[in-house]
Design a protein around this motif. Structure first.
Motif, PDB file in Angstrom:
ATOM      1  N   SER A   1       0.818  -1.220  -0.131  1.00  0.00           N
ATOM      2  CA  SER A   1       0.114   0.042  -0.113  1.00  0.00           C
ATOM      3  C   SER A   1       0.954   1.178   0.038  1.00  0.00           C
ATOM      4  O   SER A   1       0.372   2.357  -0.539  1.00  0.00           O
TER       5      SER A   1
ATOM      6  N   SER B   1       2.922   7.548   3.242  1.00  0.00           N
ATOM      7  CA  SER B   1       1.531   7.195   3.287  1.00  0.00           C
ATOM      8  C   SER B   1       0.396   8.053   3.430  1.00  0.00           C
ATOM      9  O   SER B   1      -0.465   8.021   2.571  1.00  0.00           O
TER      10      SER B   1
ATOM     11  N   GLU C   1      -2.646   9.040   0.614  1.00  0.00           N
ATOM     12  CA  GLU C   1      -4.049   9.186   0.915  1.00  0.00           C
ATOM     13  C   GLU C   1      -4.507  10.661   0.553  1.00  0.00           C
ATOM     14  O   GLU C   1      -5.748  10.728   0.185  1.00  0.00           O
TER      15      GLU C   1
ATOM     16  N   THR D   1      -5.113  10.384  -3.142  1.00  0.00           N
ATOM     17  CA  THR D   1      -6.306   9.518  -3.453  1.00  0.00           C
ATOM     18  C   THR D   1      -7.539  10.313  -3.048  1.00  0.00           C
ATOM     19  O   THR D   1      -8.716  10.318  -3.935  1.00  0.00           O
ATOM     20  N   THR D   2      -7.598  10.926  -1.875  1.00  0.00           N
ATOM     21  CA  THR D   2      -8.728  11.755  -1.554  1.00  0.00           C
ATOM     22  C   THR D   2      -8.976  13.012  -2.795  1.00  0.00           C
ATOM     23  O   THR D   2     -10.070  13.382  -2.979  1.00  0.00           O
TER      24      THR D   2
END
Length: 404
Positions: free
Chosen positions: A19, A163, A167, A170-171
């Motif tokens: 991830s 990380s 995020e 992606t958001t």
């Protein structure tokens, strides 16, 4: 040679590692600086930041080594992650049953001394190690062990930031997609609202022209008012859509205007009864901000004052104060007020004060949430004070915008 066992949480561990999307990425100065320091502080020719994948260990950063990866079954770091809170230190791998006959201990630049601190995510899952290697027997001093642990923490912080960045990306992509859908929806709604308004405008003109001789002056005035109100509402819908598009693409749609001119436009758009008095600011100051957003804020606040009025005469007072970096606005009415226990949640989406308006309807809890978002987007804050049965006062600020 004894290959390392798999951790009990191997499936989760691999999911977390993948991830991060860090495997097979290019070299990074932030990581390389840490391996340089680790090698320097521990006095070793080799230092690595290693990620233990399913069948290999891959090096995000390497000092003193040419290869980018080795087989997991030969990996020292695969042993290190089995005790994720401890440094694995091996003074002489040639004497350790786990590494006797390991190909890495027998090549031209053999791994003889090894010390590795496991790298964990913020949830404690081990994904690799920061290690130092020597080609001869060695041992770390207490200070060197402490330094290696601290450098390991720095690697973990870099991984956490990575990380978080993923995020956020992606958001952002998700919001971009949803904003596109909302834009299409807003466009459809705008069209569906403006078409009936256009029909009202056209029908008003036809009625006045065709039946003008049968309509008295007051009736004609009503038709004129109907047309004017429809034109104003159509223009307002257009501006709202324009404002939404500007917000979607981060366009700072600011302009200069006088506050009372904006308020007069808002009042003209609203159904103001004869028993309502709106007191606009005495100081008609010039403002530089997004006028459409400010207009929508006042539409909501004044609209609430009108709907939640229980007095024979509704009085709405609007004041503005210019500060160093902000404009402060106050909208005060003599309506039914808000219960004290509701004041802290009144701006939350779908939250209402519970009272019925003067038509017997309960609010939907969207308006004040919209106001709060608009105010914050304009760089300000909003608060409310109220006394049940006496008044409500909303105070909000917006940031001054630099004029170019």
């Amino acid at each position: 040679m004894i290959p390392a066992e798999q951790p009990a949480n191997e499936t989760e561990r691999l999911q977390v590692l993948h991830s991060l999307k860090i495997l097979d990425t290019v070299a990074d100065d932030d990581y390389d600086t840490i391996t340089e320091l680790a090698s320097l502080l521990c006095g070793t020719p080799v230092s690595l930041i290693s990620m233990v994948d399913e069948e290999r260990q891959w090096f995000k950063s390497k000092k003193g080594l040419d290869v980018c990866e080795t087989a997991r079954e030969h990996s020292f770091c695969a042993h290190a992650i089995l005790e994720p809170t401890e440094i694995l230190e091996i003074p002489d791998a040639r004497l350790d049953p786990r590494f006797i006959d390991n190909p890495l201990t027998e090549n031209e630049t053999p791994v003889v001394f090894y010390a590795g601190v496991p790298l964990r995510t913020d949830t404690g899952v081990p994904i690799g190690s920061l290690c130092v290697i020597d080609h001869k027997p060695n041992a770390l001093t207490p200070d060197q062990r402490s330094a290696l642990k601290k450098l390991g923490k720095q690697v973990e912080r870099l991984l956490l930031l990575r990380s978080m960045n993923h995020e956020l990306i992606t958001t952002k992509e998700s919001l971009k997609k949803h904003n596109g859908l909302l834009k299409e929806f807003a466009s459809v709604v705008s069209h569906d609202l403006k078409m009936p308004l256009a029909n009202i405008i056209l029908t008003s003109d036809i009625v006045k022209k065709k039946y003008g001789e049968f309509i008295d002056d007051q009736g004609k005035a009503y038709l004129d008012y109907l047309k004017k109100s429809s034109l104003s509402m159509s223009d307002y819908i257009t501006k709202i859509l324009d404002h939404y598009e500007c917000s979607s693409y981060d366009i700072d749609d600011t302009q200069a205007f006088e506050v009372n001119d904006l308020l007069e436009g808002v009042i003209d758009l609203m159904n103001i009864r004869d028993n309502c008095e709106i007191l606009t600011p005495e100081n008609n100051i010039a403002i530089h901000c997004n006028s459409t957003a400010l207009q929508q804020i006042f539409m909501n606040l004044i609209g609430n004052s009108l709907k939640y009025s229980d007095k024979e005469k509704t009085v709405i007072q609007i004041a503005v104060t210019e500060m160093d970096k902000l404009y402060e606005f106050k909208v005060r009415d003599n309506g039914i007020g808000i219960e004290k226990e509701k004041l802290d949640t009144i701006f939350e989406l779908f939250t209402t004060a519970g009272q019925l308006d003067n038509t017997g309807q309960k609010g939907h809890g969207i308006g004040l949430s919209t106001v709060k978002n608009l105010v914050e987007n304009l760089g300000g804050e909003i608060t409310v004070t109220s006394e049940l049965g006496v008044f409500s006062e909303f105070v909000f600020t917006i940031a001054k915008r630099v004029r170019f």
